[in-house]
Design an enzyme around this catalytic site. Structure first.
Site, PDB file in Angstrom:
ATOM      1  N   HIS A  39     -84.417 -11.572  45.013  1.00 19.97           N
ATOM      2  CA  HIS A  39     -84.322 -10.287  45.723  1.00 19.97           C
ATOM      3  C   HIS A  39     -85.437  -9.318  45.356  1.00 19.97           C
ATOM      4  O   HIS A  39     -85.571  -8.261  45.961  1.00 19.97           O
ATOM      5  CB  HIS A  39     -82.967  -9.630  45.428  1.00 19.97           C
ATOM      6  CG  HIS A  39     -81.802 -10.380  46.008  1.00 19.97           C
ATOM      7  ND1 HIS A  39     -81.075  -9.918  47.066  1.00 19.97           N
ATOM      8  CD2 HIS A  39     -81.266 -11.585  45.692  1.00 19.97           C
ATOM      9  CE1 HIS A  39     -80.120 -10.781  47.374  1.00 19.97           C
ATOM     10  NE2 HIS A  39     -80.213 -11.814  46.548  1.00 19.97           N
ATOM     11  N   ASP A  86     -91.170  -2.522  45.251  1.00 17.07           N
ATOM     12  CA  ASP A  86     -89.775  -2.813  45.601  1.00 17.07           C
ATOM     13  C   ASP A  86     -89.758  -4.081  46.445  1.00 17.07           C
ATOM     14  O   ASP A  86     -90.580  -4.218  47.350  1.00 17.07           O
ATOM     15  CB  ASP A  86     -89.195  -1.635  46.419  1.00 17.07           C
ATOM     16  CG  ASP A  86     -87.694  -1.488  46.259  1.00 17.07           C
ATOM     17  OD1 ASP A  86     -87.014  -2.522  46.070  1.00 17.07           O
ATOM     18  OD2 ASP A  86     -87.196  -0.345  46.333  1.00 17.07           O
TER      19      ASP A  86
END
Ligand code: ADP
Ligand code: G6P
Length: 472
Positions: free
Chosen positions: A169, A378
């Site tokens: 992720h 991110d």
């Protein structure tokens, strides 16, 4: 009391994640029970588990606690226990003070400790053993995220019959950074136990393929890796998304609308509400962002009487030193700005260090004129997508860091380099001051993207490639 523990060796679909999809809740009669935790991954995978007769293997979230396996709403829950020492070494240490900063461009220094690594491997073995126990012959096992990178290889050793997928992720770093890791070879080998490895973006997949060639000496071609044991491993990007319709529905409820209006009033009916919603994490670029707002308010480019910057910072990983330092820094910066600009009863920065129910977040997204998402790095950033999905008729504007995975999809955002303070200030002003027509045009195109590529599409494409059809 063990209530209907999932039977050994019968689950056709097994999810292995550091956290379980359920949280403990206190019932009215003071007994305790379980409730589904909100979140896209959980929303997407629960239907698959129900279809296939599945089990979720994960940690309950507190140390030194033993919980028996149980059945919840038609699927199995298989808790993995962590001791207090493992919490320190595997979770706070190796996962969140080594892998987390290393994989996020080293925006903070990763620490390397041999005891942490030993604990990481021990805990990964425990997760793998639990998955091996519940999985039916030939079952699909989907392992999630950086806390469990060695589970695929450990699991394959015990159960070569399984189909193993892995999804990361967070970003996968370039080899220049990854090569620092004293256990670099073991981590690559751990991941290569998978049949399929998913990343958030093509750059991460390329970084991985490069390291596989360099460290494991394997041949790769496009997104395929040729393992000496004859397996062909797929390594490619599957950008994750959100339950867009669910979020839109929530934001349209009378309660969300009422809460949004109330919020605007509570904030003193400003001309513009700027909103940030992040875990209080150093990857999120909060220092740079607060600094930019401080300068805008101080210089008067943003009138502190007529504009509000609302920042929600969710408490997270509070035992890790870097997170404690960050909290102090942000507290101080916000205090300093608010005490020098604005006036009594009117703070230009509204800062809350707290978790909120999904309904409250939906109301904030609705109320916000400008959503500010400026991470230094991110993997994806779901908040950006949630904001876009929540704004149906209203215009709204998204200011987005080019270092968030979401920037590859949300191309109509007001893009910023968070390290470029002047550039970021200009984009904040531009987003706030742009015409209504421009806002609508940009949001419309981003909304289309998010609704076409929602969390179901994500799970479907990963599982289809892995050869596990979803029947919903
Ligand atoms: P990360 O996974 O690094 O935390 P994302 O933006 O990808 O960042 O995902 C964060 C998720 O957590 C989003 O779904 C968001 O709605 C949720 N969230 C963030 N802050 C809060 C909060 N204060 N209260 C409740 N949920 C939150
Ligand atoms: C990120 C990670 C997840 C993690 C989440 C919350 O989204 O990719 O794996 O669960 O942050 O962090 P926490 O440490 O509380 O699980």
């Amino acid at each position: 009391v063990p209530r209907d523990a999932p039977a050994a060796g019968t689950s056709q679909f097994v999810v292995v994640a550091n956290r379980l999809p359920v949280d403990r809740v206190q019932n009215d009669d003071d007994s305790s029970g379980w409730a589904l935790s909100p979140g896209g991954l959980v929303t997407a995978l629960i239907p698959v588990m129900k279809d296939h007769g599945g089990t979720w293997v994960g940690w309950v979230g507190s140390a030194d606690e033993h919980i028996q396996p149980f059945t919840f709403d038609g699927y199995g829950i298989m808790p993995v226990d962590l001791s207090a020492q493992e919490f320190n070494e595997y979770y706070e240490g190796m996962s969140n003070a080594t892998f987390w900063p290393l994989y996020h461009d080293c925006v903070e220094h990763p620490e390397y400790h041999r005891e942490w690594w030993d604990s990481y491997m021990e805990v990964n073995q425990r997760f793998a053993t639990a998955a091996a126990e519940v999985a039916a012959p030939g079952a699909t096992v989907w392992v999630q995220d950086y806390q469990l990178q060695n589970v695929p290889a450990l699991l394959r050793q015990m159960r070569p019959d399984l189909k193993i997928g892995f999804f990361l992720h967070i970003p996968f770093p370039p080899s220049e950074l990854f090569m620092q890791l004293p256990w670099r070879y073991q981590v690559i080998s751990g991941l290569l136990g998978s049949d399929q490895i998913g990343f958030q973006d093509p750059g991460s997949a390329r970084n991985f393929a490069h390291l596989v060639r360099r460290l494991a000496g394997m041949r790769t071609q496009g997104d395929r890796i040729f393992s000496p044991d004859g397996r062909v491993i797929l390594a490619r990007a599957y950008p994750i998304s959100i339950d867009a319709q669910g979020i839109l529905d929530l934001s349209r409820t009378p309660q969300a609308r009422a809460e949004a209006e109330q919020l605007r009033e509570d904030l003193g009916n400003p001309d513009k509400i700027f909103l940030g919603v992040d875990r209080l994490d150093y990857t999120k670029g909060l220092r740079h962002r607060v600094r930019a707002f401080g300068e805008l308010f101080t210089s008067g480019q943003l009138d502190p009487m007529r504009n509000v910057y609302l920042q929600i910072a969710t408490p997270t990983r509070e035992g890790v030193a870097r997170y404690q330092v960050l909290r102090s820094i942000i507290d101080e910066m916000v205090g300093r700005i608010n005490s020098s600009v604005g006036r009594i009863g009117r703070s230009p920065i509204e800062y809350r260090h707290a978790s909120y129910p999904k309904m409250a977040l939906a109301a904030m997204y609705r109320a916000a004129d400008v959503m500010v998402v400026t991470p230094l790095r991110d993997g994806m950033n779901l908040v950006a997508k949630e904001y876009v999905a929540s704004h149906d008729s209203d215009a709204g504007a998204l200011v987005l860091s080019e270092f968030a995975g979401a920037s590859l999809e949300l191309k109509q955002a007001y893009m910023v380099n968070p390290y470029d303070l002047n550039g970021m200030k200009n984009q904040l002003l531009r987003a706030a001051g742009d015409t209504h027509a421009n806002h609508v045009r940009r949001m419309r195109s981003m909304r289309k993207q998010v609704f076409r590529h929602d969390i179901d599409a994500w799970a479907n494409s990963f599982l289809t490639d892995l050869g596990t059809e979803r029947s919903v």
